[in-house]
Design an enzyme around this catalytic site. Sequence first.
Site, PDB file in Angstrom:
ATOM      1  N   ASN A 174       0.870  -1.183   0.000  1.00  6.32           N
ATOM      2  CA  ASN A 174       0.000   0.000   0.000  1.00  6.32           C
ATOM      3  C   ASN A 174       0.905   1.230   0.000  1.00  6.32           C
ATOM      4  O   ASN A 174       1.511   1.547   1.025  1.00  6.32           O
ATOM      5  CB  ASN A 174      -0.890  -0.036   1.254  1.00  6.32           C
ATOM      6  CG  ASN A 174      -1.720   1.221   1.411  1.00  6.32           C
ATOM      7  OD1 ASN A 174      -1.778   2.064   0.513  1.00  6.32           O
ATOM      8  ND2 ASN A 174      -2.367   1.353   2.569  1.00  6.32           N
ATOM      9  N   LYS A 189       0.036   4.230  -0.200  1.00  6.21           N
ATOM     10  CA  LYS A 189      -0.626   5.403   0.405  1.00  6.21           C
ATOM     11  C   LYS A 189      -0.434   6.604  -0.533  1.00  6.21           C
ATOM     12  O   LYS A 189      -0.386   6.411  -1.749  1.00  6.21           O
ATOM     13  CB  LYS A 189      -0.094   5.643   1.818  1.00  6.21           C
ATOM     14  CG  LYS A 189      -0.145   4.343   2.656  1.00  6.21           C
ATOM     15  CD  LYS A 189       0.086   4.515   4.118  1.00  6.21           C
ATOM     16  CE  LYS A 189      -0.033   3.149   4.813  1.00  6.21           C
ATOM     17  NZ  LYS A 189       0.092   3.214   6.249  1.00  6.21           N
ATOM     18  N   HIS A 233      -9.342   1.260   5.219  1.00 10.08           N
ATOM     19  CA  HIS A 233      -8.062   1.451   5.917  1.00 10.08           C
ATOM     20  C   HIS A 233      -8.280   2.400   7.091  1.00 10.08           C
ATOM     21  O   HIS A 233      -9.054   3.353   6.984  1.00 10.08           O
ATOM     22  CB  HIS A 233      -7.012   2.029   4.948  1.00 10.08           C
ATOM     23  CG  HIS A 233      -5.630   1.949   5.510  1.00 10.08           C
ATOM     24  ND1 HIS A 233      -5.183   2.818   6.480  1.00 10.08           N
ATOM     25  CD2 HIS A 233      -4.609   1.090   5.276  1.00 10.08           C
ATOM     26  CE1 HIS A 233      -3.941   2.488   6.809  1.00 10.08           C
ATOM     27  NE2 HIS A 233      -3.570   1.443   6.088  1.00 10.08           N
ATOM     28  N   GLU A 251      -6.606   4.724   8.195  1.00  9.82           N
ATOM     29  CA  GLU A 251      -6.316   6.137   7.895  1.00  9.82           C
ATOM     30  C   GLU A 251      -7.546   6.811   7.293  1.00  9.82           C
ATOM     31  O   GLU A 251      -7.732   8.020   7.449  1.00  9.82           O
ATOM     32  CB  GLU A 251      -5.096   6.231   6.961  1.00  9.82           C
ATOM     33  CG  GLU A 251      -3.810   5.944   7.728  1.00  9.82           C
ATOM     34  CD  GLU A 251      -2.659   5.434   6.877  1.00  9.82           C
ATOM     35  OE1 GLU A 251      -2.737   5.494   5.638  1.00  9.82           O
ATOM     36  OE2 GLU A 251      -1.668   4.959   7.476  1.00  9.82           O
ATOM     37  N   GLU A 299      -4.970  -4.883  10.691  1.00  5.77           N
ATOM     38  CA  GLU A 299      -3.955  -3.852  10.881  1.00  5.77           C
ATOM     39  C   GLU A 299      -4.228  -3.093  12.172  1.00  5.77           C
ATOM     40  O   GLU A 299      -5.051  -2.162  12.186  1.00  5.77           O
ATOM     41  CB  GLU A 299      -3.991  -2.850   9.714  1.00  5.77           C
ATOM     42  CG  GLU A 299      -3.718  -3.455   8.361  1.00  5.77           C
ATOM     43  CD  GLU A 299      -3.171  -2.419   7.379  1.00  5.77           C
ATOM     44  OE1 GLU A 299      -2.164  -2.724   6.725  1.00  5.77           O
ATOM     45  OE2 GLU A 299      -3.719  -1.298   7.286  1.00  5.77           O
ATOM     46  N   GLY A 344       3.006   2.240  10.834  1.00  5.81           N
ATOM     47  CA  GLY A 344       4.007   3.293  10.696  1.00  5.81           C
ATOM     48  C   GLY A 344       4.738   3.637  11.983  1.00  5.81           C
ATOM     49  O   GLY A 344       5.400   4.674  12.063  1.00  5.81           O
ATOM     50  N   SER A 402       3.836  -2.197  10.327  1.00  2.56           N
ATOM     51  CA  SER A 402       5.281  -2.274  10.558  1.00  2.56           C
ATOM     52  C   SER A 402       5.907  -3.604  10.138  1.00  2.56           C
ATOM     53  O   SER A 402       6.843  -4.088  10.781  1.00  2.56           O
ATOM     54  CB  SER A 402       5.612  -1.943  12.021  1.00  2.56           C
ATOM     55  OG  SER A 402       5.228  -0.598  12.316  1.00  2.56           O
TER      56      SER A 402
END
Length: 245
Positions: A8, A10, A92, A94, A162, A168, A207
């Site tokens: 991904n 992003k 996701h 985010e 996730e 991250g 990660s």
Amino acid sequence: MRKLIAGNWKMNGLASSLAEIEALKGLTGEAACDIVVCPPFTLVEKAVECTKGAAIAVGAQDCHAQAAGAYTGDVSAGMLAEIGARFVILGHSERRLAYKEMDAAVAGKAAAVHEAGLTSIICVGETRAERDEGRAIDVVRAQLEGSIPDTATSSNMTIAYEPVWAIGTGLVPTLEQIGEVHSSIRHMLEERLGDDGRRVRILYGGSVKAQNAKAIFGVSNVDGALVGGASLKASEFAGIILAAV
Ligand SMILES: O=C(CO)COP(=O)(O)O
């Protein structure tokens, strides 16, 4: 089960980043796992051209639930299918957090993805606070229940677990924690899809690096990875792919 390793990107990547996909082709060759690269919308069509003849599929990172209409700024699943995308990441964290994207919206998008003949990668995962409160599994189960549409089968849907706090950050749950959540996701998929629930791939994301990938892939019910930062560099992403085979 054959593993699936998805990258991904992003909101990263200009046309010059396609060189990473070129390099990936040389590094992975005929790897015995499925490989997907999900660049931003602007690069999807170019990435499809660049992967022609290679064992690398291309995906997008979101789409709209409707096929067409007055939805400024959005892209439909059919549009993505037309330019050769095969996968769409949905829900996701985010997006769930920044745009208050709720489970029902994710389910609507997933149904549109299935209708367009593409495969959804539906993301779920708890926040740090939810884990600390001992609610990780309940949160993940509720997200799954609300986000999986009736159109889902093992051939058009993949799940990605996730944990928000692992994205991250360099933090990764223990292998035991990953195993616990993945087995509860498997259980829920079997309740929902019967025997077919056993064939749905469940990816871990958060990660993942070349150094920790092999141990994570050894956990039962981990059928691959959804990789963020480490998918941007072909050499690092190839290290993860090779750890899966
Ligand atoms: O969000 C992720 C993939 O969708 C994971 O991101 P990182 O691999 O950068 O932690």
